[in-house]
Design an enzyme around this catalytic site. Structure first.
Site, mmCIF file in Angstrom:
data_model
loop_
_atom_site.group_PDB
_atom_site.id
_atom_site.type_symbol
_atom_site.label_atom_id
_atom_site.label_comp_id
_atom_site.label_asym_id
_atom_site.label_seq_id
_atom_site.Cartn_x
_atom_site.Cartn_y
_atom_site.Cartn_z
ATOM 1 N N CYS A 224 37.312 30.232 37.529
ATOM 2 C CA CYS A 224 37.884 31.330 36.731
ATOM 3 C C CYS A 224 39.353 31.585 37.027
ATOM 4 C CB CYS A 224 37.081 32.610 36.932
ATOM 5 S SG CYS A 224 35.359 32.440 36.470
ATOM 6 N N HIS B 49 41.241 39.138 35.490
ATOM 7 C CA HIS B 49 40.109 38.332 35.015
ATOM 8 C C HIS B 49 38.917 39.273 34.778
ATOM 9 C CE1 HIS B 49 36.919 35.530 34.661
ATOM 10 N NE2 HIS B 49 36.464 35.667 35.896
ATOM 11 N N ASN C 55 32.027 37.561 30.922
ATOM 12 C CA ASN C 55 32.946 36.752 31.719
ATOM 13 C C ASN C 55 33.143 35.403 31.017
ATOM 14 O OD1 ASN C 55 34.217 35.097 33.566
ATOM 15 N ND2 ASN C 55 32.931 35.671 35.302
#
Ligand code: ACO
Length: 329
Positions: A115, A256, A286
Site C-alpha cells: 500500500c 492511505h 482499502n
C-alpha cells in the site's frame, strides 16, 4: 545546481462499476454493517468484474489522466505502476498498461511496496524528472485486490476494494510549485505481518499451497494497526519539518485509506482539524496503491485541493513500509 522540480500535471481515476455493501458481505460472512462501519469506517467498496485485472483498471485511469492533461500516450517517457495485485509476477503491469493505452515504447516497470507503492512510485518518477532523464512520467496505482482475497476470511474480506488512480508528472514551471520532498522507509522485522505467502520462489504454487489457501492476502490486523498508528504521524512530521515547514502550513492531509480509526489517530497526533484531512474510505474501502490518487482526484473535484495548496500524502503497508510526500499543488 538546483534540483529540477516535478509537479503533478493531472490526475485520472477509475473504479469498477460493481458496488458491494457491508450488508451484501453479511449475506455470506459472519459479519455486519455495524461491525465493519464502527471498526473501519467502510460502508461499501467497488469490486472488479470477472476477467478485469489491475492493468484494465490502471489503463482507464491512465487515459483519464492523459485526457485531463491534454497529453497523448505517445508523449510519455516512462510508466511506473504500483500494485499489490499485478496481472502477473511478470511482465510488469506498467508494460501491459503501456500496450493498452497505445503508448508506444516508453520505459515501463512496477514497484512492489504494497500500500506504500504509490508514494514510492511517485518518488521514483520525481527522481527521473529531477535528474533530467525523463520529462513525462505516468505513475499509476492499480488494484484488483479482490482477486487476492480469501472471501471466506471475514478478518480481511471486509477491508479491501478495487480501483485505480494515475498522475502525470512533468517538470514544474511555476515558482515554488511541485513536489518538495519525501520520507521513505521500511522495517523488515514486520515482513510476516502482511503478505501473500505463495506463488513466488519461496513457496511455488503446488497442491499444498492451493489447499492451504496460501495464495491469498494474510494479515495480522492488530500488529499492522499498531504499526500504522505510530508510523503515519512520525513519517508525516518528518517530511514536513524536515523541509523547514510546520504542520500548520499543511492545507490538506491525504493519508492511505486503510481504516478511519488509523486516520483519526494520525490526524489527532498531528494536530489537524477534521477539515484538513481527506477521506473517502466509506465508499471504496482499502484500495491499496489506488487510495491516495483516488483521494487526490476527489479532493480536487470538491474544491478542497487548490493550486498553491500544501498537500501532505502518507502511505503505509506490507514490508512493513511507509512513505510520505509533500507537494505544493
Ligand atoms: N466481522 C465481525 N467480527 C469480526 C470481523 C468481521 N469482519 N473481523 C474480525 N472480527 C472479530 C474477531 O474475530 C474478534 O473476535 P474475538 O474478540 O471474539 O476474537 C473481534 O472481532 C475483534 O477483532 P480484532 O482483530 O481485535 O479487531 P480490531 O478492532 O483490531 O479490527 C481490523 C480489525 C479492522 C483489521 C484492524 O486491526 C485494522 O484495521 N488493522 C490494520 C489493517 C490495515 O491497515 N491493513 C492494511 C495495510 S496496507 C497494505 O499493505 C495492504
Amino acid at each position: 545546481m538546483t534540483r529540477r522540480r516535478a509537479k503533478v500535471a493531472a490526475v485520472g481515476t477509475y473504479v469498477p462499476e460493481r458496488v458491494v455493501t457491508n450488508d451484501d458481505l453479511s449475506l455470506n460472512l459472519d459479519t455486519s454493517d455495524e461491525w465493519i462501519g464502527t471498526r473501519t469506517g467502510i460502508r461499501q467498496r467497488r469490486i472488479a468484474a470477472d476477467g478485469q485485472a489491475a492493468s484494465d483498471l490502471g489503463a482507464e485511469a491512465a487515459r483519464r489522466a492523459l485526457k485531463a492533461a491534454q497529453a497523448q500516450p505517445g508523449e510519455l517517457d516512462m510508466i511506473i505502476t504500483a500494485s499489490l495485485s499485478p496481472d502477473m509476477l511478470f511482465p510488469a503491469t506498467a508494460s501491459l498498461i503501456s500496450g493498452l493505452i497505445g503508448a508506444g515504447s516508453p520505459a515501463a516497470f512496477d514497484i512492489s511496496a504494497a500500500c506504500t507503492g504509490f508514494i514510492y512510485a511517485l518518488a521514483a518518477g520525481e527522481s527521473f524528472i529531477a535528474s533530467g532523464r525523463a520529462d513525462k512520467v505516468l505513475v499509476v496505482g492499480a488494484e484488483a485486490v479482490s482477486k487476492m482475497i480469501d472471501w471466506s476470511d471475514r478478518a480481511t474480506a471486509v477491508l479491501f476494494g478495487d480501483g485505480a488512480g494515475a498522475v502525470l508528472l512533468e517538470p514544474a514551471s511555476g515558482e515554488g510549485e511541485g513536489i518538495i520532498g519525501f520520507d521513505l522507509g521500511n522495517d523488515p522485522a514486520g515482513a510476516a505481518e502482511l503478505s501473500l505467502p505463495a506463488g513466488g520462489s519461496r513457496l511455488p504454487a503446488s497442491q499444498e499451497t492451493v489447499s492451504g489457501r496460501q495464495h491469498f492476502l494474510r494479515m495480522n490486523g492488530r500488529e499492522v494497526f499498531r504499526f500504522a498508528t505510530r508510523i503515519v504521524s512520525e513519517s508525516a512530521r518528518r517530511v514536513v519539518e524536515g523541509h523547514g515547514l510546520r504542520m500548520e502550513d499543511v492545507d490538506i492531509f491525504i493519508p492511505h485509506q486503510a481504516n478511519i480509526r488509523i486516520i483519526d489517530v494520525a490526524a489527532r497526533k498531528l494536530g489537524f482539524e477534521p477539515g484538513k484531512v481527506f477521506s473517502n474510505i466509506e465508499r471504496y474501502g482499502n484500495t491499496s496503491c489506488a487510495s491516495i490518487p483516488l483521494c487526490l482526484d476527489e479532493a480536487e473535484r470538491q474544491g478542497r485541493l487548490r493550486k498553491g495548496d500544501l498537500v501532505l500524502m502518507t502511505g503505509f503497508g506490507a514490508g512493513l513500509s511507509w512513505g510520505s510526500c509533500l507537494a505544493r499543488w
